[in-house]
Design a protein around this motif. Structure first.
Motif, mmCIF file in Angstrom:
data_model
loop_
_atom_site.group_PDB
_atom_site.id
_atom_site.type_symbol
_atom_site.label_atom_id
_atom_site.label_comp_id
_atom_site.label_asym_id
_atom_site.label_seq_id
_atom_site.Cartn_x
_atom_site.Cartn_y
_atom_site.Cartn_z
ATOM 1 N N GLU A 1 0.815 -1.212 0.000
ATOM 2 C CA GLU A 1 0.000 0.000 0.000
ATOM 3 C C GLU A 1 0.849 1.261 0.000
ATOM 4 O OE1 GLU A 1 -2.848 -2.734 2.445
ATOM 5 O OE2 GLU A 1 -0.784 -2.797 1.762
ATOM 6 N N ARG A 2 2.030 1.168 0.599
ATOM 7 C CA ARG A 2 2.891 2.358 0.697
ATOM 8 C C ARG A 2 4.341 1.968 0.496
ATOM 9 N NH1 ARG A 2 1.381 4.875 6.418
ATOM 10 N NH2 ARG A 2 3.137 6.237 5.900
ATOM 11 N N ARG A 3 5.125 2.956 0.088
ATOM 12 C CA ARG A 3 6.579 2.802 -0.005
ATOM 13 C C ARG A 3 7.217 3.985 0.710
ATOM 14 N NH1 ARG A 3 7.932 -1.024 -4.083
ATOM 15 N NH2 ARG A 3 6.090 -1.642 -5.295
ATOM 16 N N GLU A 4 8.179 3.692 1.573
ATOM 17 C CA GLU A 4 8.838 4.731 2.360
ATOM 18 C C GLU A 4 10.352 4.536 2.277
ATOM 19 O OE1 GLU A 4 7.212 7.141 3.732
ATOM 20 O OE2 GLU A 4 5.145 6.366 3.685
ATOM 21 N N ILE A 5 11.088 5.585 2.601
ATOM 22 C CA ILE A 5 12.550 5.531 2.641
ATOM 23 C C ILE A 5 13.011 5.877 4.045
ATOM 24 C CG2 ILE A 5 14.703 6.544 1.800
ATOM 25 C CD1 ILE A 5 13.309 7.067 -0.867
ATOM 26 N N LEU A 6 13.865 5.040 4.610
ATOM 27 C CA LEU A 6 14.498 5.322 5.894
ATOM 28 C C LEU A 6 15.989 5.438 5.638
ATOM 29 C CD1 LEU A 6 13.772 5.576 8.968
ATOM 30 C CD2 LEU A 6 14.610 3.231 9.182
ATOM 31 N N ARG A 7 16.504 6.662 5.768
ATOM 32 C CA ARG A 7 17.879 6.956 5.395
ATOM 33 C C ARG A 7 18.749 7.077 6.641
ATOM 34 N NH1 ARG A 7 19.591 8.495 0.527
ATOM 35 N NH2 ARG A 7 17.425 8.914 -0.121
ATOM 36 N N MET A 8 19.828 6.282 6.671
ATOM 37 C CA MET A 8 20.785 6.315 7.784
ATOM 38 C C MET A 8 21.857 7.357 7.472
ATOM 39 S SD MET A 8 21.143 2.193 7.876
ATOM 40 C CE MET A 8 19.871 1.521 6.806
ATOM 41 N N GLN A 9 22.091 8.240 8.455
ATOM 42 C CA GLN A 9 23.021 9.345 8.241
ATOM 43 C C GLN A 9 23.900 9.540 9.460
ATOM 44 O OE1 GLN A 9 19.556 11.847 7.681
ATOM 45 N NE2 GLN A 9 20.259 12.461 5.638
ATOM 46 N N GLY A 10 25.076 10.148 9.224
ATOM 47 C CA GLY A 10 25.935 10.550 10.320
ATOM 48 C C GLY A 10 27.127 9.658 10.517
#
Length: 410
Positions: free
Chosen positions: A288-297
């Motif tokens: 139903e949905r697509r999301e992005i979880l971006r790791m930073q630092g």
């Protein structure tokens, strides 16, 4: 049936060999790892947690699709259990498999000092084996006198790959087997930060489960790579001493062995079959949905807008509002994008998810997914467990310094 147990977290003094002094540590019921907790699938486990550590603590039941109030996360699902206080955990274990429990309060230090133990949920009809062996894999950062190096809050470790030990070993629940035995090995990586690429010799068999979830088809295995908190189940026949080692990048490091003593007069010859599947919801069609979880630092990671060393999508630590709000039963595909210079083991509480292959097919179910530096991985989760659920890096120092958020299932 209700299975009741009591775990008391206390300070420990380890044995005192002539060469070393005592090693102050933490443990459950006088030991580290803590006692084996075992329950049959679909039955209830009741545990009274008595905190006698000298500081606040809590217990998280890693990998169990648990009721939200029992998940053990201070500030999200419960208040921290103060020193001298008790807390009653009570939950039904819906899935058979290999799980574990550990502190979730100052976990980067309390887990490293020993507050963890195995949790096994037995199948209603377990596989036919001669021995069911838990193999804890861990490392410790020790000084020359075998005491812990007291740098748990060291910024270097937080900003790099995490606090890794200079000594590592396996802790098997059984020290010997017979040649010809069929064994189930339950591998659990309880280390704070180290990814173990495990090599096993002396056995021939199949990989049958990952993170407690049975594989649809058993697989051959070579090197078994386990990020912190990941598990793997192997069913195999014993040909020689079972030796465990891993490649450090410079040499082969021996972790220990389960030795052969005698021979099985009637070794099994039946094919190794898949374990019974758990009752997991499967996605229907496209998510139903697509999301992005971006790791930073992190060190060498460049600038990011978060307020701590690490961040998800530019936000460090738990936001006031959930990063993701999902309706119960909805399927969400999440791209885990690692923009940093270090690997991360991303753990979602209260759920398992499918790792998605490059061709879009669904891979194994996991609760913790390893994403290497500058790489990405897609996961697909059917959010069926209502509540507020932590989503964080299980390199515990990374979580402590920003790499955590939460999702809400309504």
């Amino acid at each position: 049936m209700n299975h009741a147990a009591e775990v008391t977290a206390t300070k420990l003094m380890g044995p005192e060999p002539s060469k070393y002094g005592p090693t102050p540590s933490l443990g459950f019921n006088g030991s580290t790892p803590g006692p084996l907790l075992k329950v049959r699938q679909s039955e209830e486990l009741a545990v009274t947690f008595e905190n006698r550590t000298g500081e606040a603590s809590s217990v998280h039941w890693h990998g169990i699709r648990i009721s939200n109030g029992m998940d053990g996360v201070p500030g999200l699902t419960q208040e921290a259990v103060l020193d001298g206080a008790d807390f009653d955990y009570r939950f039904v274990a819906p899935d058979a498999g290999t799980f574990w429990y550990h502190s979730h309060s100052r976990s980067w230090e309390q887990v490293a000092r020993g507050l963890y133990g195995p949790l096994i949920v037995e199948e209603i009809t377990p596989p036919d084996v001669d021995a069911d062996i838990i193999v804890i894999v861990d490392d410790w950062r020790l000084d020359e006198d075998a005491t812990f190096i007291d740098d748990f809050d060291g910024m270097f470790h937080f900003a790099h790959g995490g606090r890794m030990g200079n000594y590592a070993k396996v802790i098997p629940s059984q020290s010997s087997v017979r040649r010809g035995d069929r064994v189930r090995l339950r591998l659990i990586n309880t280390a704070n930060a180290r990814v173990f690429p495990l090599d096993l010799t002396g056995i021939e068999g199949k990989l049958v489960a990952l993170d407690g979830m049975p594989l649809e088809h058993v697989e051959n295995f070579g090197t078994v790579t386990l990020a912190p908190a990941q598990r793997a189940d192997i069913i195999a026949d014993v040909a020689d001493d079972i030796e465990f080692s891993f490649w450090t990048g410079q040499d082969d490091y021996a972790l220990g062995a389960i030795v052969v003593e005698g021979s099985n007069p009637s070794p099994r010859s039946a094919e190794i079959l898949p374990l019974p599947s758990n009752d997991m919801a499967k996605p229907r069609g496209e998510p139903e949905r697509r999301e992005i979880l971006r790791m930073q630092g992190g060190a060498m990671g460049g600038q990011h807008p978060g307020e701590d060393i690490w961040s998800f999508n530019g936000v460090s630590d738990l936001p006031d509002q959930p990063w993701l709000k999902a309706e119960r039963g909805s399927a969400v595909q999440i791209s885990l994008v690692n923009d940093t210079s270090f690997p991360h083991g991303i753990h979602l509480h209260g759920h398992h998810f499918y790792e998605v292959a490059e061709d879009g097919s669904l891979g194994p179910l996991r609760d913790t997914s390893l994403v290497n530096a500058r790489e990405s991985r897609d996961i697909l989760c059917v959010f069926e467990n209502p509540g507020k659920w932590l989503l964080h890096c299980h390199m515990l120092g990374h979580s402590a310094t920003g790499m955590k958020t939460w999702v809400e299932v309504t």
